[in-house]
Design an enzyme around this catalytic site. Structure first.
Site, mmCIF file in Angstrom:
data_model
loop_
_atom_site.group_PDB
_atom_site.id
_atom_site.type_symbol
_atom_site.label_atom_id
_atom_site.label_comp_id
_atom_site.label_asym_id
_atom_site.label_seq_id
_atom_site.Cartn_x
_atom_site.Cartn_y
_atom_site.Cartn_z
ATOM 1 N N SER A 108 -60.363 -132.860 -25.158
ATOM 2 C CA SER A 108 -58.963 -132.461 -25.312
ATOM 3 C C SER A 108 -58.646 -132.054 -26.754
ATOM 4 C CB SER A 108 -58.064 -133.642 -24.922
ATOM 5 O OG SER A 108 -56.727 -133.395 -25.303
ATOM 6 N N TYR A 132 -54.922 -126.464 -26.599
ATOM 7 C CA TYR A 132 -53.479 -126.234 -26.594
ATOM 8 C C TYR A 132 -53.214 -125.355 -27.798
ATOM 9 C CZ TYR A 132 -52.355 -130.055 -23.320
ATOM 10 O OH TYR A 132 -52.241 -130.847 -22.222
ATOM 11 N N THR A 158 -55.331 -124.584 -21.589
ATOM 12 C CA THR A 158 -54.415 -125.238 -20.646
ATOM 13 C C THR A 158 -53.067 -124.535 -20.669
ATOM 14 O OG1 THR A 158 -55.567 -127.325 -20.867
ATOM 15 C CG2 THR A 158 -53.288 -127.439 -20.094
ATOM 16 N N LYS A 226 -56.991 -123.114 -17.415
ATOM 17 C CA LYS A 226 -56.805 -124.382 -16.693
ATOM 18 C C LYS A 226 -55.327 -124.636 -16.436
ATOM 19 C CE LYS A 226 -57.496 -129.399 -17.197
ATOM 20 N NZ LYS A 226 -56.146 -129.933 -17.430
ATOM 21 N N HIS A 250 -52.424 -130.692 -13.643
ATOM 22 C CA HIS A 250 -52.456 -131.632 -14.762
ATOM 23 C C HIS A 250 -52.430 -133.075 -14.252
ATOM 24 C CE1 HIS A 250 -51.889 -130.979 -19.254
ATOM 25 N NE2 HIS A 250 -51.944 -132.299 -19.199
HETATM 26 C C1 LIG Z 1 -53.872 -139.529 -19.475
HETATM 27 C C2 LIG Z 1 -54.173 -138.092 -19.244
HETATM 28 C C3 LIG Z 1 -54.212 -137.244 -20.331
HETATM 29 C C4 LIG Z 1 -54.487 -135.903 -20.129
HETATM 30 N N1 LIG Z 1 -54.609 -135.085 -21.213
HETATM 31 C C5 LIG Z 1 -54.889 -133.781 -21.022
HETATM 32 C C6 LIG Z 1 -55.059 -132.925 -22.130
HETATM 33 O O1 LIG Z 1 -54.975 -133.329 -23.275
HETATM 34 N N2 LIG Z 1 -55.311 -131.623 -21.882
HETATM 35 C C7 LIG Z 1 -55.420 -131.128 -20.612
HETATM 36 O O2 LIG Z 1 -55.652 -129.930 -20.425
HETATM 37 N N3 LIG Z 1 -55.298 -131.931 -19.543
HETATM 38 C C8 LIG Z 1 -55.043 -133.237 -19.714
HETATM 39 N N4 LIG Z 1 -54.946 -134.050 -18.626
HETATM 40 C C9 LIG Z 1 -55.148 -133.506 -17.274
HETATM 41 C C10 LIG Z 1 -56.622 -133.594 -16.873
HETATM 42 O O3 LIG Z 1 -57.401 -132.684 -17.598
HETATM 43 C C11 LIG Z 1 -56.814 -133.297 -15.385
HETATM 44 O O4 LIG Z 1 -56.201 -132.073 -15.061
HETATM 45 C C12 LIG Z 1 -56.277 -134.398 -14.482
HETATM 46 O O5 LIG Z 1 -56.486 -135.659 -15.050
HETATM 47 C C13 LIG Z 1 -56.971 -134.325 -13.131
HETATM 48 O O6 LIG Z 1 -56.488 -135.309 -12.286
HETATM 49 P P1 LIG Z 1 -57.236 -136.701 -12.014
HETATM 50 O O7 LIG Z 1 -56.905 -137.584 -13.160
HETATM 51 O O8 LIG Z 1 -56.606 -137.147 -10.737
HETATM 52 O O9 LIG Z 1 -58.723 -136.425 -11.891
HETATM 53 C C14 LIG Z 1 -54.705 -135.405 -18.813
HETATM 54 C C15 LIG Z 1 -54.660 -136.280 -17.735
HETATM 55 C C16 LIG Z 1 -54.416 -137.619 -17.938
HETATM 56 C C17 LIG Z 1 -54.439 -138.535 -16.746
#
Ligand SMILES: Cc1cc2nc3c(=O)[nH]c(=O)nc-3n(C[C@H](O)[C@H](O)[C@H](O)COP(=O)(O)O)c2cc1C
Length: 356
Positions: A108, A132, A158, A226, A250
């Site tokens: 990330s 980002y 993203t 994404k 997300h």
């Molecule tokens: C706590 C948390 C932080 C996240 N941070 C980011 C991030 O910094 N950048 C991003 O593109 N997606 C982020 N995501 C989304 C994840 O990349 C992903 O799309 C998502 O977790 C998929 O769902 P799942 O947790 O059910 O596998 C985050 C998700 C969670 C749960």
């Protein structure tokens, strides 16, 4: 550990006992009423797998190639921010775990480690960098340059988070991040604790399709988009030069009320066709979920929370264990479905569950 976790749900339960309440709300929670968060996982139960039999499955090969790298399975680690909040070894341990399981990790932008330090800790792991675009373009460009310099193999832009979703667990807990995220520190010029809202305040909400085309033109790495669910957006992304698409909401953390990603996937996969790989994430908790995603048009999936629960429970070993469990479930599932490889899984291998 008193109890040996055998699946992702076991790891989730153990992790929820270990993570501080405020941070747990941040990692487990979603936006609004969390309808999309729940739907992401629940929607998988509405599909059934239809195996073919008497196929020689004595040698199953679960590997795939994505963005120029070979992965041991069609599942990689999604970008999840602030991993040091659940374990002191943070993103470096996650990257080593991904490499040990033979798969890739996407780091990330708002990680608690720099791209270079993750590369130094896990030089043999396939690494992608999630971007980002901050309003402070100098910070963004420096981060991107660091990821390119450190040998990352793809950029995941993203696009579903111009602002943070309204995450009510964080509001109730008054959750504040108390670990340093180098990119955030650079963007705000200080390492004081920040709120999640404040972090997203750094993101450039004016980003549009022209910016995507410029990023693609100016970046030597493949750029993967994404965070879309509309097939017309997938079409635009491919036309702008995207090297891949991630169908994602997300993890239910942005616009509550959007469909489960598995329900959005088939139309996106049809729109993209064979022009670029299509990935999906959100709610994948079992190898059999991965098979459903493959059947509905995905080339691979990302998992966010599952490896994070592993990291929380037992650092690098825990994250690796979660990934190994998912890999074993995928491999066994392929064999029992009558498929030797992920590419053998077709729409004929799933049907909507018929409920009385
Ligand atoms: C706590 C948390 C932080 C996240 N941070 C980011 C991030 O910094 N950048 C991003 O593109 N997606 C982020 N995501 C989304 C994840 O990349 C992903 O799309 C998502 O977790 C998929 O769902 P799942 O947790 O059910 O596998 C985050 C998700 C969670 C749960």
């Amino acid at each position: 550990m008193t109890e040996q976790p055998v699946n992702v749900a076991d790891f989730e339960r153990l992790a929820s006992e270990r993570i501080d309440a405020g941070a747990l709300g941040y990692f487990a929670g979603g936006a609004g009423d969390e309808r999309t968060l729940r739907r992401n996982a629940d929607a998988y139960a509405e599909w059934e797998l239809i195996p073919r039999v008497l196929v020689d499955v004595s040698a199953v090969d679960s590997s795939v190639e994505l963005f120029g790298s070979g992965l041991s399975m069609p599942l990689a680690v999604a970008p999840v921010a602030f991993q040091r909040l659940v374990h002191g070894d943070g993103e470096e341990a996650m990257a080593r775990a991904a490499g040990a399981a033979g798969t890739a990790m996407c780091l990330s932008t708002i990680a608690t480690a720099t791209p270079a330090s993750v590369e130094a800790a896990a030089p043999d792991t396939t690494k992608w960098f999630q971007l980002y675009v901050f309003s402070d373009r100098a910070v963004t460009e420096a981060l991107l340059a660091e990821a390119v310099e450190a040998g990352y193999e793809a950029i995941f832009l993203t696009v579903d988070a111009p602002f943070a979703g309204r995450r009510e667990r964080d509001l109730r807990a008054g959750f504040e991040v108390d670990v340093d995220a180098p990119s955030v520190t650079a963007a705000i010029g200080s390492d004081r604790p920040v709120s999640i809202k404040e972090v997203f305040g750094l993101v450039d909400a004016s980003l549009d399709w022209d910016d995507l085309a410029s990023l693609v033109a100016g970046c030597e790495l493949p750029v993967v988009v994404k965070g879309l669910i509309h097939p017309a957006d997938a079409e635009l992304a491919v036309e702008a030069g995207a090297a891949g698409i991630v169908v994602s909401n997300h993890g239910g953390r942005q616009l509550d009320g959007v469909p489960a990603t598995i329900d959005a996937l088939p139309r996106v996969a049809d729109a993209v066709g064979s022009r670029a790989p299509v990935l999906v994430d959100g709610g994948i908790r079992r190898g059999t979920d991965v098979l459903v995603a493959l059947a509905l048009g995905a080339d691979a999936v990302l998992a966010g929370r599952p490896p994070l629960w592993g990291l929380a429970v037992n650092g690098e070993d825990g994250a690796r264990e979660v990934l190994e469990i998912l890999k074993a479930e995928i491999r066994l599932g392929l064999a029992l479905l009558g498929c030797r490889t992920p590419a053998d899984v077709t729409r004929e291998h799933v049907a909507r569950a018929i409920r009385p």
